[in-house]
Scaffold this active site. Structure first.
Site, PDB file in Angstrom:
ATOM      1  CG  HIS A  19      -1.897  -8.423  -7.602  1.00  0.00           C
ATOM      2  ND1 HIS A  19      -0.960  -8.448  -8.279  1.00  0.00           N
ATOM      3  CD2 HIS A  19      -1.650  -7.657  -6.419  1.00  0.00           C
ATOM      4  CE1 HIS A  19      -0.133  -7.565  -7.730  1.00  0.00           C
ATOM      5  NE2 HIS A  19      -0.398  -7.333  -6.604  1.00  0.00           N
ATOM      6  CE  LYS A  43       5.290   1.837  -6.042  1.00  0.00           C
ATOM      7  NZ  LYS A  43       4.301   1.484  -5.589  1.00  0.00           N
ATOM      8  NE  ARG A  95       2.889  -9.360  -0.513  1.00  0.00           N
ATOM      9  CZ  ARG A  95       3.535  -8.626  -1.396  1.00  0.00           C
ATOM     10  NH1 ARG A  95       3.853  -9.106  -2.530  1.00  0.00           N
ATOM     11  NH2 ARG A  95       3.492  -7.367  -1.338  1.00  0.00           N
ATOM     12  CB  SER A 134       4.571  -7.085  -9.290  1.00  0.00           C
ATOM     13  OG  SER A 134       3.070  -7.141  -9.030  1.00  0.00           O
TER      14      SER A 134
HETATM   15  P1  ADP Z   1       1.611  -1.453  -4.132  1.00  0.00           P
HETATM   16  O1  ADP Z   1       2.556  -0.679  -4.941  1.00  0.00           O
HETATM   17  O2  ADP Z   1       0.348  -0.487  -3.771  1.00  0.00           O
HETATM   18  O3  ADP Z   1       2.062  -2.082  -2.919  1.00  0.00           O
HETATM   19  P2  ADP Z   1       1.135  -3.833  -5.305  1.00  0.00           P
HETATM   20  O4  ADP Z   1       0.434  -4.257  -6.679  1.00  0.00           O
HETATM   21  O5  ADP Z   1       2.507  -4.545  -5.253  1.00  0.00           O
HETATM   22  O6  ADP Z   1       0.827  -2.422  -4.828  1.00  0.00           O
HETATM   23  O7  ADP Z   1       0.143  -4.613  -4.251  1.00  0.00           O
HETATM   24  C1  ADP Z   1      -1.233  -4.201  -3.942  1.00  0.00           C
HETATM   25  C2  ADP Z   1      -1.642  -4.810  -2.735  1.00  0.00           C
HETATM   26  O8  ADP Z   1      -1.730  -6.372  -3.002  1.00  0.00           O
HETATM   27  C3  ADP Z   1      -0.887  -4.646  -1.481  1.00  0.00           C
HETATM   28  O9  ADP Z   1      -1.553  -4.523  -0.571  1.00  0.00           O
HETATM   29  C4  ADP Z   1      -0.049  -6.002  -1.449  1.00  0.00           C
HETATM   30  O10 ADP Z   1       0.373  -6.215  -0.104  1.00  0.00           O
HETATM   31  C5  ADP Z   1      -0.848  -7.018  -1.823  1.00  0.00           C
HETATM   32  N1  ADP Z   1      -0.249  -8.202  -2.524  1.00  0.00           N
HETATM   33  C6  ADP Z   1       0.568  -8.255  -3.461  1.00  0.00           C
HETATM   34  N2  ADP Z   1       0.924  -9.588  -3.915  1.00  0.00           N
HETATM   35  C7  ADP Z   1       0.219 -10.360  -2.786  1.00  0.00           C
HETATM   36  C8  ADP Z   1       0.193 -11.645  -2.645  1.00  0.00           C
HETATM   37  N3  ADP Z   1       0.788 -12.471  -3.399  1.00  0.00           N
HETATM   38  N4  ADP Z   1      -0.549 -12.321  -1.730  1.00  0.00           N
HETATM   39  C9  ADP Z   1      -1.475 -11.509  -1.227  1.00  0.00           C
HETATM   40  N5  ADP Z   1      -1.374  -9.898  -1.250  1.00  0.00           N
HETATM   41  C10 ADP Z   1      -0.590  -9.579  -2.143  1.00  0.00           C
END
Ligand code: ADP
Length: 169
Positions: A19, A43, A95, A134
């Site tokens: 992130h 969630k 990803r 995460s």
């Molecule tokens: P959500 O529940 O909305 O998917 P996340 O916090 O898991 O929330 O992810 C938010 C955004 O960040 C999403 O678009 C996800 O694809 C992107 N994201 C999460 N981890 C990575 C990473 N390691 N590299 C690039 N983008 C990421």
């Protein structure tokens, strides 16, 4: 000149180095980036919205981010949060192939239900963050493994501690 703004929404439960990489790249593209921390009671999260906001603010506390980065939690639809903040660009990360389907669905749906012209900008994950999520961080922390490779030093202890708590629950 009108400021070019974008919003980067997500759960950030917790924020990972993947992130952080996206936020830094978004900051190079836009004058202002608003991080939207989703407050979705349906969630199950490890951290409350306030805790997630606080962790992100801690990581980006340097004054160079002042006026460029804002962290807010939001409830409800992303399109309403965007409207409230007068933004029409969303940043999302891609990803693996599995992200693609979900992200495309979200993007198309948001456009379908909004009366505004919205754009989603997808930033590809870097190679070192490609398999970082995460959930993986929580899995490691739950088993008291070392998460330093995956989260910022400033929040490492908080996440590690929550993992130990969760294990005892
Ligand atoms: P959500 O529940 O909305 O998917 P996340 O916090 O898991 O929330 O992810 C938010 C955004 O960040 C999403 O678009 C996800 O694809 C992107 N994201 C999460 N981890 C990575 C990473 N390691 N590299 C690039 N983008 C990421």
């Amino acid at each position: 000149m009108n400021k070019k703004k974008s919003v980067y929404p997500g759960s950030f439960d917790p924020i990972t180095k993947g992130h952080i990489n996206l936020i830094e790249r978004a900051l190079n593209l836009y004058d202002e980036v608003i991080i939207g921390v989703l407050d979705n009671p349906n969630k199950k999260t490890w951290f409350t919205p306030a805790e997630r906001v606080e962790m992100i603010e801690k990581i980006f506390s340097d004054k160079k981010y002042k006026g460029k980065l804002e962290v807010k939690s939001f409830k409800g639809l992303l399109i309403d949060f965007m409207e409230d903040n007068d933004v029409n660009i969303t940043i999302r990360g891609l990803r693996a192939v599995s992200d693609y389907e979900y992200e495309l669905q979200m993007s198309l749906t948001n456009n379908a239900i909004s009366s505004k012209k919205l754009e989603t900008i997808f930033l590809a994950a870097t190679r070192d963050n490609l398999y970082l999520s995460s959930s993986i961080v929580k899995e490691i922390a739950l088993n008291n493994g070392d998460i330093s490779l995956f989260v910022d030093e400033k929040i490492k202890n908080v996440v590690q501690k929550r993992g130990i708590q969760k294990r005892e629950e």
